[in-house]
Write a protein that holds these residues in place. Structure first.
Motif, mmCIF file in Angstrom:
data_model
loop_
_atom_site.group_PDB
_atom_site.id
_atom_site.type_symbol
_atom_site.label_atom_id
_atom_site.label_comp_id
_atom_site.label_asym_id
_atom_site.label_seq_id
_atom_site.Cartn_x
_atom_site.Cartn_y
_atom_site.Cartn_z
ATOM 1 N N GLN A 1 -3.341 -2.719 -4.804
ATOM 2 C CA GLN A 1 -4.414 -1.840 -5.288
ATOM 3 C C GLN A 1 -3.881 -0.516 -5.806
ATOM 4 O O GLN A 1 -4.411 0.051 -6.750
ATOM 5 C CB GLN A 1 -5.438 -1.597 -4.166
ATOM 6 C CG GLN A 1 -6.332 -2.806 -3.914
ATOM 7 C CD GLN A 1 -7.269 -2.576 -2.752
ATOM 8 O OE1 GLN A 1 -6.853 -2.324 -1.631
ATOM 9 N NE2 GLN A 1 -8.568 -2.659 -3.023
ATOM 10 N N ASP A 26 -6.957 7.846 -7.992
ATOM 11 C CA ASP A 26 -7.662 6.574 -7.964
ATOM 12 C C ASP A 26 -9.177 6.771 -7.830
ATOM 13 O O ASP A 26 -9.734 6.758 -6.740
ATOM 14 C CB ASP A 26 -7.125 5.724 -6.811
ATOM 15 C CG ASP A 26 -7.600 4.274 -6.909
ATOM 16 O OD1 ASP A 26 -8.657 4.028 -7.531
ATOM 17 O OD2 ASP A 26 -6.918 3.402 -6.356
ATOM 18 N N LEU A 27 -9.817 6.942 -8.969
ATOM 19 C CA LEU A 27 -11.276 7.128 -8.988
ATOM 20 C C LEU A 27 -11.998 5.918 -8.436
ATOM 21 O O LEU A 27 -12.997 6.036 -7.737
ATOM 22 C CB LEU A 27 -11.751 7.342 -10.429
ATOM 23 C CG LEU A 27 -11.742 8.766 -10.961
ATOM 24 C CD1 LEU A 27 -12.191 8.754 -12.412
ATOM 25 C CD2 LEU A 27 -12.657 9.642 -10.124
ATOM 26 N N LYS A 28 -11.504 4.744 -8.748
ATOM 27 C CA LYS A 28 -12.219 3.519 -8.400
ATOM 28 C C LYS A 28 -12.240 3.311 -6.888
ATOM 29 O O LYS A 28 -13.311 3.196 -6.277
ATOM 30 C CB LYS A 28 -11.546 2.327 -9.092
ATOM 31 C CG LYS A 28 -12.170 0.983 -8.779
ATOM 32 C CD LYS A 28 -11.474 -0.102 -9.610
ATOM 33 C CE LYS A 28 -11.523 -1.442 -8.905
ATOM 34 N NZ LYS A 28 -10.607 -2.409 -9.559
ATOM 35 N N ASN A 29 -11.080 3.259 -6.271
ATOM 36 C CA ASN A 29 -11.027 2.919 -4.849
ATOM 37 C C ASN A 29 -11.262 4.128 -3.951
ATOM 38 O O ASN A 29 -12.035 4.055 -2.996
ATOM 39 C CB ASN A 29 -9.679 2.264 -4.513
ATOM 40 C CG ASN A 29 -9.496 0.938 -5.223
ATOM 41 O OD1 ASN A 29 -10.283 0.019 -5.036
ATOM 42 N ND2 ASN A 29 -8.483 0.849 -6.071
#
Lengths: 490, 490
Positions: free
Chosen positions: A466, A477-480
């Motif tokens: 990831q 890491d904007l998403k996680n």
């Protein structure tokens, strides 16, 4: 052999000296007109002055007149906290989020009207449900830590006792001291209770400490790539940074404010820090074994791309952060321990001192923070080559103390120390590729909270698949990272 | 605040200066009697002389009169290789094992009659089937590497051209140069073919390189905690060590042999190296968060036990190893790459130079190893905080390039580079807790060998449960490391 990396250092030393001389002759002319010139009056100056440009931009500033008693015995007679805010405090003052920073960062998490430059969490903060911290719902406050150099009181600040910078006369700080200073600011803002305490890295330590120190004043807790107690490996990494900095003759035991700063030591310290912030797989992909110019012969100065990257990271940092702030804040991280025994010792020291103060009336205790080397009588010996496989630390000895092993449990001391948080909804996140705050430390926090009876613990570990950005993942890491913070705050 | 760690450094500087002065006045008296005094005549002197005691004890010494052409263009007109042996060469000279060392070690792998002090692999070598290297069966040879400071020719050696130490006029070395020097020694010992090439850490690199360079002269290969090409993370770790050393003013761009050595920089370099040699879990168990004296207030100089351990490791090393040797050998490790493209470029450089030499007759090429900084025009920028989760290196981008992932394969370039070893029985071992030579690097070697068609590859990875000693496991773990080597050599 040519040594351009050393030439560059020597050139900068010379430049800083000559710039300092010309500014001194200028300021002696100016001092006939004005009695004092403040270096903080020119934020965003390029790093060309004789002294480092410590400001990262204009901030709001809270000044506290009340003395602050520190964990290890010093007292600040008064202090400043630089801060910035985003969003609006609602009518019942219930939507404030306190955002805690990493070591290197200022309060500038996001651009403001006063300072439109992008902040260190620029993309994580904004109006709307897509942002990790939604400023249409929350009032976000970020401070520069006590001990820092971006507007809050620290070693580069003037000691009111003699009008000179504290330098290494500044008292030893702890994470808890920094948090107490933040809560003085919350008092001033009339924020009785935080909706959430959020932080990453050092801020992930402080986010937990805020809940432990002021359990009734904190709602939710988010701790990303932080820990509940510093690990010897992280201490070792920071130790080497402090040592290379203190070894720079320009450091001058902390008293460099009227001459040039230890820029060479700072550059080295930042290079070492940068190694701990990223991960091997990222560099393998980004730099591999590429050299800057394959046609030139190798050099002892940087010639692999990874070396020029580290060199540049050091160059960028070496004049923008106060070296003494690095020492004090880094040391405060080492001292962090939310275990019950440590908390109890701290509380006892504080109450003993308060009792003593009542007797000897109001003496200024800042100078009592005397530090001395505390080497053991017997020096450490590396394990000899003759030690056999029965050495402790091999096979079965290890298995039980490794978090994640079947029989592993978090230390009871930590469970007890965190038990005050048993009712706080808590999000704990870690990253498998992080070597500075390894993922087992966040697992330890989550398990200790659960053992203490907390049924509202969310724990996520980002796998190496990831993210391979290591410790710096929280910046990227904007998403996680961002997504989980958003979902948790709800 | 007191800074005893700096006091100690300053005291040593002063002591070294005054010892140097008294030895100079002594030697000027002596020089009326003798024309030269050799520092290597007093092995095992305690570290009290004006210059570091580079010898680790008495060794055998091989002198080669034949010039050695180096990979990057230098030429050594002649050179020494210090070595030690254990066991007896059998009548058909078929039982020799060449043991390659790590960076810090001398040829003293085991005690000898000349030097009864325990060696760095003392318990791994001995007569009988219980030892990893059975000296009742094998004739074990260990050398000090070219570029080192324990008897072999290196930067501290005298340049015959002018009678002064080479210092940083010494040419850049490679692992392959060191191996070529070792095989000159094997020629002298009339060992045409090795039973096995065995090595750990840097020696694990050399063990593979020996097979690649001299495939017909090597039987079996053992490579422990080594690699087939240096990884940017390891380069970064070594880069910081070189930088702190070169930044010490006493380093003086390498020319310190007639004054005092850069002991402060060496101490720092060793502290950083020590961080990379061990692992977090070991230190957690061994030191935890214990301070040397909990009753004293914290200090910026070492006060956690882990800090005093690092400090002591630095103290022990800072006067026992030649700083320039550290730079050259460390750089040679960075340059290591057994990929086919790199091998082809090296071969091409060598042949071009030989052609040029034929034209311009016998010129001394040592001085042609001119090194210069090769920084790219555009400095590196850290990824901005605004970069989103779509940055390369997150999620799917990573998965395919991580060794161990389902779709991962070793790079074709490495498969090609190692294909000459397709018929050599090879043992490759790694340790999961190793951060300097991470376990995926040994996995990569094993997989590349298999892809090249080698059906005799044994690969073992020690889990974190089996060893938490990190990179240093090869020095300590008789059971798993020693046992597997013994079984493999058969």
């Amino acid at each position: 052999m040519a040594f351009p990396c050393l030439d560059a250092i020597e050139d900068r030393t010379q430049r800083l000296h000559s710039e300092r001389q010309s500014s001194q002759s200028q300021s002696s002319r100016q001092s006939r007109k004005a009695t004092s010139t403040s270096s903080s009056s020119s934020p965003h100056t390029s790093v060309s002055g004789p002294e480092p440009s410590y400001t990262s931009g204009a901030t709001q500033r809270y000044h506290c007149e009340e003395p602050l008693r520190l964990d290890w015995g010093g007292v600040l007679p008064g202090f400043d906290v630089a801060y910035e805010t985003w969003g609006t405090l609602n009518s019942d003052r219930s939507n404030a989020i306190l955002l805690h920073t990493g070591l290197s960062a200022s309060s500038h998490a996001h651009s403001t009207e006063l300072n439109p430059a992008p902040g260190w969490w620029e993309s994580f903060i904004g109006p709307g449900p897509g942002f990790a911290l939604d400023t249409s719902k929350y009032f976000v406050i970020c401070t520069n830590v006590l001990g820092g150099c971006y507007g809050s009181t620290g070693p580069s600040s003037i000691d009111p006792a003699d009008g000179k910078p504290y330098a290494t006369r500044f008292p030893i700080l702890t994470m808890e001291d920094m948090v107490r200073a933040q809560f003085r600011l919350l008092d001033a803002l009339r924020v009785e209770r935080l909706y959430a305490s959020v932080g990453s890295s050092m801020g992930g330590m402080q986010s937990l400490a805020a809940g432990v120190l002021f359990p009734d004043r904190v709602g939710k807790i988010v701790s990303i790539s932080g820990c509940a107690r510093s690990h010897p490996y992280s201490i070792a990494m920071r130790h080497t940074q402090r040592q290379v900095l203190m070894m720079d003759p320009n450091w001058n035991r902390g008293f460099y404010y009227d001459t040039i700063p230890p820029h060479a030591g700072m550059k080295l310290a930042r290079e070492i820090a940068t190694v701990t912030y990223r991960s091997g797989p990222e560099w393998e992909q980004r730099f591999g074994r590429r050299r800057a110019d394959v046609n030139k012969p190798p050099a002892l100065c940087p010639d692999f791309l990874i070396e020029t990257y580290l060199d540049h990271a050091g160059e960028k940092f070496c004049l923008t952060y106060d070296p003494n702030s690095l020492l004090y804040v880094s040391k405060a991280m080492d001292l962090f321990d939310l275990g019950a025994a440590h908390q109890e010792r701290s509380a006892q020291r504080r109450s003993e001192r308060e009792a003593a103060e009542k007797i000897s009336a109001a003496t200024n205790n800042v100078a009592s923070a005397v530090c001395s080397l505390t080497l053991p009588d017997q020096p450490y010996e590396e394990m000899s080559a003759a030690s056999s496989s029965s050495a402790p630390g091999t096979d079965d000895h290890v298995a039980s103390m490794m978090p994640g092993a079947p029989s592993w449990q978090p230390p009871q001391d930590l469970v007890r120390g965190l038990s005050v948080l048993r009712n706080h909804p808590t999000l704990v996140m870690g990253v498998a590729s992080d070597i500075l705050f390894p993922a087992w430390q966040q697992y330890e926090v989550a398990e200790a909270l659960k053992m203490a009876g907390n049924r509202n613990v969310s724990h996520y570990e980002l796998s190496e698949q990831q993210s391979m950005f290591g410790h710096d993942t929280f910046l990227l890491d904007l998403k996680n990272i961002g997504g989980n913070v958003r979902n948790f705050l709800g």
